[in-house]
Enzyme design. Structure first.
Site, PDB file in Angstrom:
ATOM      1  CE1 TYR A  57     108.146 155.684  -9.834  1.00  0.00           C
ATOM      2  CE2 TYR A  57     108.964 156.687  -7.831  1.00  0.00           C
ATOM      3  CZ  TYR A  57     109.037 156.504  -9.197  1.00  0.00           C
ATOM      4  OH  TYR A  57     110.018 157.147  -9.919  1.00  0.00           O
ATOM      5  CG  HIS A 115     107.190 160.115 -13.704  1.00  0.00           C
ATOM      6  ND1 HIS A 115     106.543 159.353 -12.773  1.00  0.00           N
ATOM      7  CD2 HIS A 115     108.400 159.539 -13.832  1.00  0.00           C
ATOM      8  CE1 HIS A 115     107.338 158.372 -12.364  1.00  0.00           C
ATOM      9  NE2 HIS A 115     108.463 158.467 -12.996  1.00  0.00           N
TER      10      HIS A 115
END
Ligand code: NDP
Length: 281
Positions: A57, A115
């Site tokens: 992010y 992830h």
């Protein structure tokens, strides 16, 4: 007075609040850094202490913002970050975790997730997760975007049974996991973290959702979150950079939707009738 946030028990026995906080898109625009930091701190004040971030992010920017927000109150948070699949070799996972810890300004994560699945064998990533755990750098580990076949494979790997959560796309308009993955996770005692719980805002103009929300003097986002909070072992992690919307999301816990209105929501957002491959954003 608002209802207390219910809790979900992780496989290790720890209870965490079932309403968390997401940080995707944070740490990108410096001009809004202060409001992002204030909002994360408010989330802690409101009991939404599961803070979800990732090395991906904002290219580390979100972790830096979270680190700043948690300065002097690290122990108030249950901190979650994620390793990218192309970093998820044995040594790469350990290196990525240390880089995340540096950006977050802490010596440990409460939960570290893969992830999504990539090229590296699960054995290597899991071995690294276990090594990080033994060294005290993470307290638990889990996965993200794993469908049922991936979960079954994971449980075959040495120490794969130590997986603590599966974080997947789940909201009113993405109910595919209800067919098989969600019941599977519930049977195995593995909580599901529901990402994009309000579909990044795209479901909020649904007429039926608006209609039901009005009947409770609530907002569509609150009803969308209440739908997830109603489910056993599910932890929605809505993201907002707005203190006002954060309060609104927190108050979703107070909603008590009737059986009739759940049925109306089922008609507007039908549950799956057959296997739907896990969707990803
Ligand atoms: P969400 O469904 O949480 O929606 C976030 C968007 O909705 C933002 O634009 C936010 O805007 C807006 N919003 C938040 N609350 C309200 C409200 N009450 N009313 C109206 N709009 C609102 O989407 P995300 O994709 O961000 O998912 C949540 C978190 O899940 C992420 O932040 C991330 O931590 C995680 N995630 C994980 C993935 C994975 O692969 N593991 C993939 C995607 C997300 P504003 O900020 O302006 O309020």
């Amino acid at each position: 007075m608002h209802d207390a946030i219910p809790t979900v028990t992780l496989p290790g026995g720890e209870d965490v609040p079932s309403l968390g906080f997401g940080t995707w898109m944070m740490g990108v625009d410096k001009s809004v850094a202060k409001v992002e930091i204030d909002t994360i701190r408010l989330a802690l004040d409101l009991g939404m202490t599961v803070i979800d971030t990732a090395e991906m992010y904002g290219d580390g920017g979100a972790e830096r913002i979270v680190g700043t927000a948690l300065k002097d109150r690290r122990e108030d948070a249950f901190l979650v970050s994620k390793v990218l699949p192309w970093n998820a070799s044995y040594s790469g996972t350990i290196k990525a975790c240390h880089a995340s810890l540096d950006r977050l300004g802490t010596d440990h994560l409460d939960l570290y997730l893969l992830h999504w699945r990539g090229e590296y064998p699960l054995d290597d990533t899991v071995a690294a997760m276990e090594e990080l755990k033994a060294a005290g750098r993470i307290r638990a580990w889990g996965v993200s975007n794993f469908d049922i076949g991936d979960m079954e494979e994971l449980l075959e790997v040495a120490d794969g049974k130590n997986c603590s959560v599966n974080q997947v796309l789940y909201n009113l308009s993405r109910r595919g996991i209800e067919f098989d993955l969600l019941p599977w996770c519930q049977e195995h005692g593995i909580p599901v973290m529901a990402y994009s719980p309000i579909e990044q805002g795209r479901i909020l103009d649904n007429p039926e959702l608006i209609h039901i929300a009005k009947a409770y003097q609530a907002t569509p986002a609150q009803v969308a979150l209440a739908f997830l909070l109603e489910r056993e072992g599910v932890i929605p992690i809505p993201k907002t950079s707005s203190p006002r919307r954060l309060q609104e999301n927190r108050e979703a816990v107070d909603l008590d939707i009737s059986e009739d209105d759940w049925a109306r929501l089922d008609a507007a957002f039908p549950p799956p009738a057959r296997k739907v491959p896990l969707e990803m954003l």
